[in-house]
Design an enzyme around this catalytic site. Structure first.
Site, PDB file in Angstrom:
ATOM      1  N   SER A 137      -4.170 -27.939 -11.581  1.00  0.00           N
ATOM      2  CA  SER A 137      -4.543 -26.541 -11.311  1.00  0.00           C
ATOM      3  C   SER A 137      -6.040 -26.385 -11.545  1.00  0.00           C
ATOM      4  O   SER A 137      -6.653 -27.204 -12.247  1.00  0.00           O
ATOM      5  CB  SER A 137      -3.777 -25.636 -12.279  1.00  0.00           C
ATOM      6  N   TYR A 150      -0.940 -22.958 -20.883  1.00  0.00           N
ATOM      7  CA  TYR A 150      -0.777 -23.369 -19.475  1.00  0.00           C
ATOM      8  C   TYR A 150      -1.954 -24.250 -19.056  1.00  0.00           C
ATOM      9  O   TYR A 150      -1.769 -25.337 -18.495  1.00  0.00           O
ATOM     10  CB  TYR A 150      -0.654 -22.143 -18.561  1.00  0.00           C
TER      11      TYR A 150
HETATM   12  P1  NDP Z   1       7.167 -21.799  -7.919  1.00  0.00           P
HETATM   13  O1  NDP Z   1       7.577 -20.961  -9.080  1.00  0.00           O
HETATM   14  O2  NDP Z   1       7.311 -21.234  -6.549  1.00  0.00           O
HETATM   15  O3  NDP Z   1       7.960 -23.184  -7.943  1.00  0.00           O
HETATM   16  C1  NDP Z   1       8.149 -23.902  -9.133  1.00  0.00           C
HETATM   17  C2  NDP Z   1       9.195 -24.975  -8.912  1.00  0.00           C
HETATM   18  O4  NDP Z   1       9.341 -25.706 -10.150  1.00  0.00           O
HETATM   19  C3  NDP Z   1      10.557 -24.416  -8.548  1.00  0.00           C
HETATM   20  O5  NDP Z   1      11.109 -25.168  -7.505  1.00  0.00           O
HETATM   21  C4  NDP Z   1      11.373 -24.604  -9.821  1.00  0.00           C
HETATM   22  O6  NDP Z   1      12.721 -24.875  -9.486  1.00  0.00           O
HETATM   23  C5  NDP Z   1      10.730 -25.858 -10.422  1.00  0.00           C
HETATM   24  N1  NDP Z   1      10.966 -25.935 -11.863  1.00  0.00           N
HETATM   25  C6  NDP Z   1      10.436 -25.141 -12.822  1.00  0.00           C
HETATM   26  N2  NDP Z   1      10.939 -25.480 -14.034  1.00  0.00           N
HETATM   27  C7  NDP Z   1      11.805 -26.515 -13.798  1.00  0.00           C
HETATM   28  C8  NDP Z   1      12.645 -27.301 -14.643  1.00  0.00           C
HETATM   29  N3  NDP Z   1      12.709 -27.102 -15.971  1.00  0.00           N
HETATM   30  N4  NDP Z   1      13.404 -28.260 -14.075  1.00  0.00           N
HETATM   31  C9  NDP Z   1      13.347 -28.467 -12.747  1.00  0.00           C
HETATM   32  N5  NDP Z   1      12.568 -27.776 -11.894  1.00  0.00           N
HETATM   33  C10 NDP Z   1      11.820 -26.806 -12.424  1.00  0.00           C
HETATM   34  O7  NDP Z   1       5.658 -22.224  -8.221  1.00  0.00           O
HETATM   35  P2  NDP Z   1       4.559 -22.971  -7.297  1.00  0.00           P
HETATM   36  O8  NDP Z   1       5.174 -23.608  -6.138  1.00  0.00           O
HETATM   37  O9  NDP Z   1       3.453 -22.017  -7.074  1.00  0.00           O
HETATM   38  O10 NDP Z   1       4.034 -24.054  -8.334  1.00  0.00           O
HETATM   39  C11 NDP Z   1       4.293 -25.420  -8.185  1.00  0.00           C
HETATM   40  C12 NDP Z   1       3.355 -26.188  -9.103  1.00  0.00           C
HETATM   41  O11 NDP Z   1       2.005 -25.886  -8.759  1.00  0.00           O
HETATM   42  C13 NDP Z   1       3.500 -25.848 -10.581  1.00  0.00           C
HETATM   43  O12 NDP Z   1       3.353 -27.033 -11.331  1.00  0.00           O
HETATM   44  C14 NDP Z   1       2.337 -24.905 -10.853  1.00  0.00           C
HETATM   45  O13 NDP Z   1       1.906 -24.966 -12.192  1.00  0.00           O
HETATM   46  C15 NDP Z   1       1.294 -25.460  -9.910  1.00  0.00           C
HETATM   47  N6  NDP Z   1       0.270 -24.520  -9.472  1.00  0.00           N
HETATM   48  C16 NDP Z   1       0.592 -23.275  -8.961  1.00  0.00           C
HETATM   49  C17 NDP Z   1      -0.407 -22.411  -8.564  1.00  0.00           C
HETATM   50  C18 NDP Z   1      -0.120 -21.020  -8.082  1.00  0.00           C
HETATM   51  O14 NDP Z   1      -1.023 -20.161  -8.190  1.00  0.00           O
HETATM   52  N7  NDP Z   1       1.030 -20.739  -7.520  1.00  0.00           N
HETATM   53  C19 NDP Z   1      -1.815 -22.820  -8.594  1.00  0.00           C
HETATM   54  C20 NDP Z   1      -2.037 -24.117  -9.165  1.00  0.00           C
HETATM   55  C21 NDP Z   1      -1.032 -24.941  -9.551  1.00  0.00           C
HETATM   56  P3  NDP Z   1      13.997 -24.223 -10.199  1.00  0.00           P
HETATM   57  O15 NDP Z   1      13.589 -22.885 -10.753  1.00  0.00           O
HETATM   58  O16 NDP Z   1      15.021 -24.139  -9.111  1.00  0.00           O
HETATM   59  O17 NDP Z   1      14.362 -25.198 -11.256  1.00  0.00           O
HETATM   60  C1  8X3 Z   2      -2.217 -21.535 -11.300  1.00  0.00           C
HETATM   61  C2  8X3 Z   2      -3.577 -21.024 -10.978  1.00  0.00           C
HETATM   62  O1  8X3 Z   2      -5.514 -19.619 -11.872  1.00  0.00           O
HETATM   63  O2  8X3 Z   2      -3.254 -18.872 -12.384  1.00  0.00           O
HETATM   64  O3  8X3 Z   2      -2.285 -22.825 -11.813  1.00  0.00           O
HETATM   65  O4  8X3 Z   2      -4.192 -20.789 -13.481  1.00  0.00           O
HETATM   66  S1  8X3 Z   2      -4.157 -20.053 -12.249  1.00  0.00           S
END
Ligand code: NDP
Ligand code: 8X3
Length: 252
Positions: A137, A150
């Protein structure tokens, strides 16, 4: 023969979009997450059980993870690309107000879950001269108020990615840390405990990155020639940039 991608957190957001992007190129897919109904629906959407396999487990649980990986059938065992995407943020308040259980859940998911899956698949990835893509991130690189644990977990993900590259020297395995900024997904609903108004406020007028933007980037990384490694890639929407340092001034 088609290549196989193993995508954690494919039930929404980036992971789902990555699955859809790779499916368009004919990849075989292993899709993981805790919400079985969503995994099953995605498998159907992407062409059924010959093309995609759903593995429903919680990445925080090592026993569940080991047993899910041990259950991989022959057609889905030879993993070429691991996308370590599953992860979450919980809360965005100052450290002194945070819930310790939230912190532990982020560490267990974003760090422990990610390294467990990576370690268990590493021999396969070495045998396949594969690729590991880790979702870090901008919070890996830049502190911000409320980022606390985080950001710490995502800094780990970035540094772990670079360390893996060092250890895998000579093995032909590529490792990439993807570091997105403001992106629209359920991530924000999870972080705010389902606060749709907060979700709407965050994205209003910001033209944030979309999951498809990240999926396109990951597909690009995977499609580069095998001698090219993208070490880390920070991506922001054009609307996002840096702010001045804050200075707290004593009042007289
Ligand atoms: P979402 O919340 O849309 O998706 C997160 C996914 O992670 C879901 O499919 C969820 O599946 C899975 N997950 C969470 N906890 C568990 C667990 N304990 N076991 C198995 N699966 C799990 O978020 P994003 O797609 O936006 O994020 C994806 C990744 O990108 C994350 O690592 C996030 O930190 C990172 N990220 C996101 C950003 C943003 O602004 N959106 C920016 C930068 C990085 P389920 O709930 O079905 O288990
Ligand atoms: C998610 C992006 O800016 O909320 O990783 O940390 S931010």
């Amino acid at each position: 023969m088609s290549q196989t991608a193993f995508i954690t957190g494919a039930t929404s957001g980036f992971g789902k979009a990555v699955a859809q992007r790779f499916a368009r190129e004919g990849w075989s897919l292993v899709l993981t997450g805790r919400r079985k109904d969503r995994l099953d629906a995605l498998v159907e959407e992407l062409g059924g059980q010959e093309r995609a396999l759903a593995l429903c487990f919680d990445i925080r649980d090592e026993t569940e993870t080991r047993s899910a990986l041990a259950s991989l059938p022959a057609g889905f065992r030879d993993i070429d690309v691991l996308v370590n995407n599953a992860g979450l943020a919980l809360g965005n308040g100052p450290a002194q107000d945070c819930d310790l259980d939230h912190w532990k859940t982020m560490i267990d998911t974003n760090i422990t879950g990610l390294v467990t899956i990576t370690r268990l698949l590493l021999d396969t990835l070495i045998a396949r001269r594969g690729l590991v893509v880790n979702l870090a991130s901008i919070a890996s690189n830049w502190p911000y108020p409320g980022g606390n644990v985080y950001g710490g977990t995502k800094a780990f993900v970035r540094q772990f990615s670079l360390g893996l590259r060092s250890d895998l020297s000579g093995k032909g395995v590529r490792v990439t840390s993807i570091e997105p900024g403001l992106s629209e997904s359920e991530f924000t609903l999870v972080r705010t405990g389902g606060d749709k108004a907060a979700y709407d406020r965050l994205y209003a007028g910001a033209n944030p990155l979309q999951p498809e933007d990240i999926a396109e980037t990951i597909h690009w990384v995977a499609s580069l020639p095998p001698h090219v490694n993208i070490n880390s890639l920070e991506i922001m929407p054009v609307s996002q940039s840096w702010a001045p340092f804050q200075i707290h001034r004593e009042t007289t």
